[in-house]
Design a protein around this motif. Structure first.
Motif, PDB file in Angstrom:
ATOM      1  N   PHE A 263     -21.562  11.074  38.899  1.00  0.00           N
ATOM      2  CA  PHE A 263     -20.361  10.385  40.183  1.00  0.00           C
ATOM      3  C   PHE A 263     -20.243   8.633  39.263  1.00  0.00           C
ATOM      4  O   PHE A 263     -19.081   7.706  38.863  1.00  0.00           O
ATOM      5  CB  PHE A 263     -21.396   9.796  41.588  1.00  0.00           C
ATOM      6  N   VAL A 264     -21.667   8.366  38.453  1.00  0.00           N
ATOM      7  CA  VAL A 264     -21.138   7.592  37.428  1.00  0.00           C
ATOM      8  C   VAL A 264     -20.104   7.834  36.393  1.00  0.00           C
ATOM      9  O   VAL A 264     -19.203   5.889  36.406  1.00  0.00           O
ATOM     10  CB  VAL A 264     -22.315   7.077  36.584  1.00  0.00           C
ATOM     11  N   HIS A 265     -19.643   8.288  36.248  1.00  0.00           N
ATOM     12  CA  HIS A 265     -17.956   8.512  35.425  1.00  0.00           C
ATOM     13  C   HIS A 265     -16.529   8.030  36.225  1.00  0.00           C
ATOM     14  O   HIS A 265     -15.798   7.585  35.318  1.00  0.00           O
ATOM     15  CB  HIS A 265     -18.468  10.098  34.459  1.00  0.00           C
ATOM     16  N   LEU A 266     -16.347   8.620  37.536  1.00  0.00           N
ATOM     17  CA  LEU A 266     -15.796   8.522  38.284  1.00  0.00           C
ATOM     18  C   LEU A 266     -15.849   6.864  38.552  1.00  0.00           C
ATOM     19  O   LEU A 266     -14.958   6.184  38.607  1.00  0.00           O
ATOM     20  CB  LEU A 266     -15.813   9.139  39.449  1.00  0.00           C
ATOM     21  N   PHE A 267     -17.229   6.204  38.349  1.00  0.00           N
ATOM     22  CA  PHE A 267     -17.176   4.987  38.686  1.00  0.00           C
ATOM     23  C   PHE A 267     -16.390   4.263  37.228  1.00  0.00           C
ATOM     24  O   PHE A 267     -15.179   2.760  38.017  1.00  0.00           O
ATOM     25  CB  PHE A 267     -18.874   4.016  39.332  1.00  0.00           C
ATOM     26  N   SER A 268     -16.698   4.549  36.328  1.00  0.00           N
ATOM     27  CA  SER A 268     -16.558   3.580  35.046  1.00  0.00           C
ATOM     28  C   SER A 268     -14.313   3.635  35.156  1.00  0.00           C
ATOM     29  O   SER A 268     -14.269   3.051  35.379  1.00  0.00           O
ATOM     30  CB  SER A 268     -17.122   3.999  34.172  1.00  0.00           C
ATOM     31  N   SER A 269     -14.753   5.706  35.158  1.00  0.00           N
ATOM     32  CA  SER A 269     -12.946   5.187  35.145  1.00  0.00           C
ATOM     33  C   SER A 269     -12.211   4.763  36.032  1.00  0.00           C
ATOM     34  O   SER A 269     -11.104   3.599  35.961  1.00  0.00           O
ATOM     35  CB  SER A 269     -12.685   6.503  35.361  1.00  0.00           C
ATOM     36  N   LEU A 270     -12.602   4.579  37.694  1.00  0.00           N
ATOM     37  CA  LEU A 270     -11.803   4.240  38.466  1.00  0.00           C
ATOM     38  C   LEU A 270     -11.789   2.735  38.447  1.00  0.00           C
ATOM     39  O   LEU A 270     -11.259   1.991  38.724  1.00  0.00           O
ATOM     40  CB  LEU A 270     -12.553   4.573  40.078  1.00  0.00           C
ATOM     41  N   HIS A 271     -13.157   2.010  37.763  1.00  0.00           N
ATOM     42  CA  HIS A 271     -13.367   0.318  37.835  1.00  0.00           C
ATOM     43  C   HIS A 271     -11.750   0.131  36.880  1.00  0.00           C
ATOM     44  O   HIS A 271     -11.285  -1.088  36.595  1.00  0.00           O
ATOM     45  CB  HIS A 271     -14.349   0.324  37.413  1.00  0.00           C
ATOM     46  N   PHE A 272     -12.036   0.685  35.562  1.00  0.00           N
ATOM     47  CA  PHE A 272     -11.145   0.630  34.628  1.00  0.00           C
ATOM     48  C   PHE A 272      -9.711   0.397  35.165  1.00  0.00           C
ATOM     49  O   PHE A 272      -8.774  -0.606  34.477  1.00  0.00           O
ATOM     50  CB  PHE A 272     -11.436   1.624  33.126  1.00  0.00           C
ATOM     51  N   ILE A 273      -9.371   1.802  35.958  1.00  0.00           N
ATOM     52  CA  ILE A 273      -7.729   1.666  36.310  1.00  0.00           C
ATOM     53  C   ILE A 273      -7.677   0.620  37.291  1.00  0.00           C
ATOM     54  O   ILE A 273      -6.391   0.705  37.545  1.00  0.00           O
ATOM     55  CB  ILE A 273      -7.553   3.512  36.963  1.00  0.00           C
ATOM     56  N   THR A 274      -8.422   0.277  38.249  1.00  0.00           N
ATOM     57  CA  THR A 274      -8.042  -0.659  39.406  1.00  0.00           C
ATOM     58  C   THR A 274      -8.473  -1.665  38.777  1.00  0.00           C
ATOM     59  O   THR A 274      -7.698  -2.204  39.372  1.00  0.00           O
ATOM     60  CB  THR A 274      -8.917   0.274  40.347  1.00  0.00           C
ATOM     61  N   GLY A 275      -9.570  -2.017  37.829  1.00  0.00           N
ATOM     62  CA  GLY A 275      -9.636  -3.310  37.574  1.00  0.00           C
ATOM     63  C   GLY A 275     -10.645  -4.106  38.695  1.00  0.00           C
ATOM     64  O   GLY A 275     -11.281  -4.576  38.948  1.00  0.00           O
ATOM     65  N   SER A 276     -11.384  -3.236  39.580  1.00  0.00           N
ATOM     66  CA  SER A 276     -12.293  -3.197  40.896  1.00  0.00           C
ATOM     67  C   SER A 276     -13.745  -3.778  40.259  1.00  0.00           C
ATOM     68  O   SER A 276     -13.982  -3.042  39.361  1.00  0.00           O
ATOM     69  CB  SER A 276     -12.047  -2.163  41.644  1.00  0.00           C
ATOM     70  N   TYR A 425     -22.931  -2.190  33.966  1.00  0.00           N
ATOM     71  CA  TYR A 425     -24.082  -1.909  35.501  1.00  0.00           C
ATOM     72  C   TYR A 425     -23.464  -2.299  36.866  1.00  0.00           C
ATOM     73  O   TYR A 425     -23.741  -1.057  37.799  1.00  0.00           O
ATOM     74  CB  TYR A 425     -24.683  -3.677  35.592  1.00  0.00           C
ATOM     75  N   ARG A 426     -21.903  -2.251  36.750  1.00  0.00           N
ATOM     76  CA  ARG A 426     -20.886  -2.457  37.949  1.00  0.00           C
ATOM     77  C   ARG A 426     -20.486  -1.048  38.105  1.00  0.00           C
ATOM     78  O   ARG A 426     -20.105  -0.282  39.333  1.00  0.00           O
ATOM     79  CB  ARG A 426     -20.011  -3.265  37.754  1.00  0.00           C
ATOM     80  N   ALA A 427     -20.875   0.100  37.212  1.00  0.00           N
ATOM     81  CA  ALA A 427     -20.603   1.831  37.473  1.00  0.00           C
ATOM     82  C   ALA A 427     -21.771   2.335  37.808  1.00  0.00           C
ATOM     83  O   ALA A 427     -21.531   3.125  37.801  1.00  0.00           O
ATOM     84  CB  ALA A 427     -19.479   2.001  35.532  1.00  0.00           C
ATOM     85  N   ALA A 428     -22.958   2.144  37.236  1.00  0.00           N
ATOM     86  CA  ALA A 428     -23.749   2.457  37.331  1.00  0.00           C
ATOM     87  C   ALA A 428     -24.428   2.089  38.936  1.00  0.00           C
ATOM     88  O   ALA A 428     -25.070   2.714  39.814  1.00  0.00           O
ATOM     89  CB  ALA A 428     -25.489   2.540  36.520  1.00  0.00           C
ATOM     90  N   ALA A 429     -24.152   0.673  39.326  1.00  0.00           N
ATOM     91  CA  ALA A 429     -24.479   0.130  40.295  1.00  0.00           C
ATOM     92  C   ALA A 429     -24.802   0.913  41.708  1.00  0.00           C
ATOM     93  O   ALA A 429     -25.607   1.424  42.629  1.00  0.00           O
ATOM     94  CB  ALA A 429     -24.380  -0.858  40.991  1.00  0.00           C
ATOM     95  N   PRO A 430     -23.439   1.115  42.314  1.00  0.00           N
ATOM     96  CA  PRO A 430     -23.141   2.322  43.314  1.00  0.00           C
ATOM     97  C   PRO A 430     -23.866   3.643  42.995  1.00  0.00           C
ATOM     98  O   PRO A 430     -24.222   3.668  43.781  1.00  0.00           O
ATOM     99  CB  PRO A 430     -21.308   2.250  43.343  1.00  0.00           C
ATOM    100  N   ALA A 431     -23.596   4.377  42.069  1.00  0.00           N
ATOM    101  CA  ALA A 431     -24.300   5.896  41.927  1.00  0.00           C
ATOM    102  C   ALA A 431     -26.000   5.661  42.441  1.00  0.00           C
ATOM    103  O   ALA A 431     -26.275   5.777  43.094  1.00  0.00           O
ATOM    104  CB  ALA A 431     -24.103   6.025  40.359  1.00  0.00           C
ATOM    105  N   LEU A 432     -26.322   4.012  42.108  1.00  0.00           N
ATOM    106  CA  LEU A 432     -28.177   4.575  42.306  1.00  0.00           C
ATOM    107  C   LEU A 432     -28.130   4.281  43.512  1.00  0.00           C
ATOM    108  O   LEU A 432     -29.220   4.520  44.156  1.00  0.00           O
ATOM    109  CB  LEU A 432     -28.457   3.108  41.359  1.00  0.00           C
ATOM    110  N   LEU A 433     -27.179   3.518  44.255  1.00  0.00           N
ATOM    111  CA  LEU A 433     -26.984   3.062  45.497  1.00  0.00           C
ATOM    112  C   LEU A 433     -26.936   4.166  46.325  1.00  0.00           C
ATOM    113  O   LEU A 433     -27.126   4.176  47.738  1.00  0.00           O
ATOM    114  CB  LEU A 433     -26.252   1.699  45.804  1.00  0.00           C
ATOM    115  N   CYS A 434     -26.017   5.093  45.990  1.00  0.00           N
ATOM    116  CA  CYS A 434     -26.040   6.588  46.256  1.00  0.00           C
ATOM    117  C   CYS A 434     -27.567   6.853  46.534  1.00  0.00           C
ATOM    118  O   CYS A 434     -27.102   7.709  47.977  1.00  0.00           O
ATOM    119  CB  CYS A 434     -24.760   7.304  45.603  1.00  0.00           C
ATOM    120  N   ASN A 435     -28.014   7.059  45.457  1.00  0.00           N
ATOM    121  CA  ASN A 435     -29.375   8.362  45.523  1.00  0.00           C
ATOM    122  C   ASN A 435     -29.814   7.339  46.074  1.00  0.00           C
ATOM    123  O   ASN A 435     -31.016   7.837  47.068  1.00  0.00           O
ATOM    124  CB  ASN A 435     -29.834   8.136  44.351  1.00  0.00           C
ATOM    125  N   ASP A 436     -29.982   5.711  46.191  1.00  0.00           N
ATOM    126  CA  ASP A 436     -30.671   5.397  47.383  1.00  0.00           C
ATOM    127  C   ASP A 436     -30.861   5.395  48.867  1.00  0.00           C
ATOM    128  O   ASP A 436     -31.642   5.121  49.788  1.00  0.00           O
ATOM    129  CB  ASP A 436     -31.074   3.333  47.439  1.00  0.00           C
TER     130      ASP A 436
END
Ligand SMILES: NC(=O)c1ccc[n+]([C@@H]2O[C@H](COP(=O)([O-])OP(=O)(O)OC[C@H]3O[C@@H](n4cnc5c(N)ncnc54)[C@H](O)[C@@H]3O)[C@@H](O)[C@H]2O)c1
Length: 457
Positions: A263-276, A425-436
């Motif tokens: 998932f972390v790869h997609l958070f990275s790409s999504l955040h890069f593409i959208t600026g989120s 960190y902003r890409a890793a955090a939602p992935a880690l929270l997904c596990n939590d």
């Protein structure tokens, strides 16, 4: 005139020839580089310099660390001088692969103490990323650290702090963000190609044993060939266990499951593409359905993520799914869905699909039809293209090459990287929270701007 999302969308539509149904397709945007109809090639026009030599060292010489090193060595001016790993076999392989003269060790601090090392690649399992990253920057080394940047949500701030304090270049290894595919998707979204972003989704399906983390264990694996005590020195103490060393992804002490791995790869790409900066709410569900091999992590994982409205994007939802059980090995995608179309994004191409039906928004034509009265037969429309593929030119060296080039350019020019510690960190955090969320069976809340977990209720 200041560009607004609406004016930029109109600009894109104009290029496509779809601003008004009465306008024929201008196709200028396709005419250049077009080989076959609705297909256009992506290419880079910028060139990279190779001024000073940069000496690198690898810490964690397994699959990805070795592949990263091979990529880095393709870039002019890069030399590998040292390798660290905890398993004898990897150190022997490193000498075979990169020359008997490279320095090898099982002690990463010996690498950091070497004055001839400018930058390190960290390719260890996730649970070592934070300690080695912080130590490396404080030892004066630039760092390329594999994703996910951290193993636990609490570990991110220390890396961000070390980067700020030392001023070293720190790049996280979700290489897709540097790819032509991600760059094109960002450009298309900004230009209004899919209208208003409402939803995004990503998916993986795997089944092969190695793909689902049942890695082969070397015949000579033993406490004599593996430095097990160092391996577990920053986590729970246990007797030597070859599976926990060579198949570390299956255990929560060392890996981060499907979310941290994929998932972390997609958070990275999504955040890069959208600026989120990230989602505010994370909810996961899943289970261990098929691989009852002692693993502690699920083999089916579904995550949903709510992104709130910001100045750079509207509110939207993200759904990520991963299964290790269905046999369609290798299937994966990231799709952004908007009010006027959708984009399927990979590192090497973007497939843009536009809605088939649309309302004629030409006010003069609408006025004409109104004046013509109820009996008027509406004229047929020129239809816009429904699908356009943007594909990387033949010979494109790919996201990994671009990501390392971005890293080394930042070192050489004192510039910025695309995926620094804060981004990582902003890409890793939602992935880690997904596990939590999965393990706690509750929704997790996150403040992506301030990067803190929010407690509700
Ligand atoms: N960017 C990508 O596409 C991508 C792909 C695969 C893996 N990764 C990431 O790369 C990292 C490594 O994954 P992998 O598949 O190469 O694993 P791997 O098991 O093949 O390699 C890890 C290596 O690290 C060594 N090691 C463990 N602890 C160490 C320590 N303290 N000091 C030095 N060496 C140590 C191990 O002996 C092993 O050789 C992970 O964080 C993973 O998430 C990224």
């Amino acid at each position: 005139m200041k560009e607004t999302p609406e004016s930029s969308r109109r600009g894109f539509l104009k290029k496509l020839g779809t601003a008004s149904a009465a306008v024929a397709i201008g196709s200028n945007v396709f005419a250049r580089d077009t080989k076959t109809g609705l297909f256009t090639y992506l290419k880079r026009t910028d060139s990279f310099s190779a001024n000073d030599r940069i000496n690198i060292a690898l810490i964690g010489a397994g699959g990805q660390g070795s592949s990263d090193t091979e990529t880095a060595l393709q870039i002019p001016g890069i030399k590998l001088v040292a390798v660290c790993d905890l398993y004898d076999g990897r150190l022997a392989d490193a000498k075979k692969r990169w020359g008997a003269d490279i320095f090898t060790t099982k002690v990463y601090k010996e690498i950091l103490a070497r004055p001839d090392v400018d930058a390190v690649i960290i390719g260890t399992p996730d649970f070592w990323h934070q300690t080695i990253s912080v130590d490396a920057m404080h030892a004066g080394k630039h760092v390329y650290c594999e994703k996910p940047m951290v193993h636990a949500i609490t570990e991110g701030p220390a890396i961000i702090k070390a980067q700020k304090e030392t001023g070293k270049v720190y790049q996280v290894g979700s290489q897709g963000v540097s790819s032509l595919g991600n760059e094109k998707a960002k450009e298309l979204l900004k230009a209004g190609a899919i209208g208003q972003l409402n939803y995004a989704e990503g998916f993986w399906a795997r089944r092969g044993a190695v793909e689902v983390w049942e890695y082969p264990i070397p015949a000579d694996a033993s406490p004599q060939t593996v430095d097990w005590e160092t391996y577990i020195s920053n986590t729970v103490k246990r007797p030597f266990d070859e599976k926990r060393f060579f198949r570390w992804r299956n255990y929560v002490d060392y890996g981060t499951g499907m979310a941290g791995d994929l998932f972390v790869h997609l958070f990275s790409s999504l955040h890069f593409i959208t600026g989120s900066l990230g989602p505010q709410k994370v909810y996961a569900s899943g289970g261990l359905r098929f691989w009852h091999d002692g693993r502690e992590v699920p083999d089916v994982l579904l995550g949903t993520f709510d992104y709130g409205e910001t100045t750079v994007h509207p509110a939207f939802n993200l759904s990520l799914r991963c299964n290790f059980v269905d046999g369609t090995s290798g299937t994966t995608y990231l799709r952004l869905v908007g009010s006027e179309g959708a984009m399927d994004i990979t590192w090497d191409d973007v497939v843009l699909k536009r809605n088939k039906t649309f309302q004629n928004d030409d006010p003069f034509y609408a006025e004409k039809m109104r004046n013509a009265g109820p009996g008027a037969v509406e004229r047929k429309h020129m239809l816009p293209p429904e699908e356009i593929t943007y594909a990387a030119e033949k010979g494109y060296l790919g996201g990994p090459y671009d990501h390392f080039t971005n890293f080394f350019n930042a070192i050489r020019s004192g510039g910025k990287v695309v995926e620094d510690a804060t981004f990582g960190y902003r890409a890793a955090a939602p992935a880690l929270l997904c596990n939590d969320s999965y393990f706690k069976n509750e929704a997790m809340h996150w403040d992506p701007e301030n990067m803190v977990v929010v407690k509700k209720g």
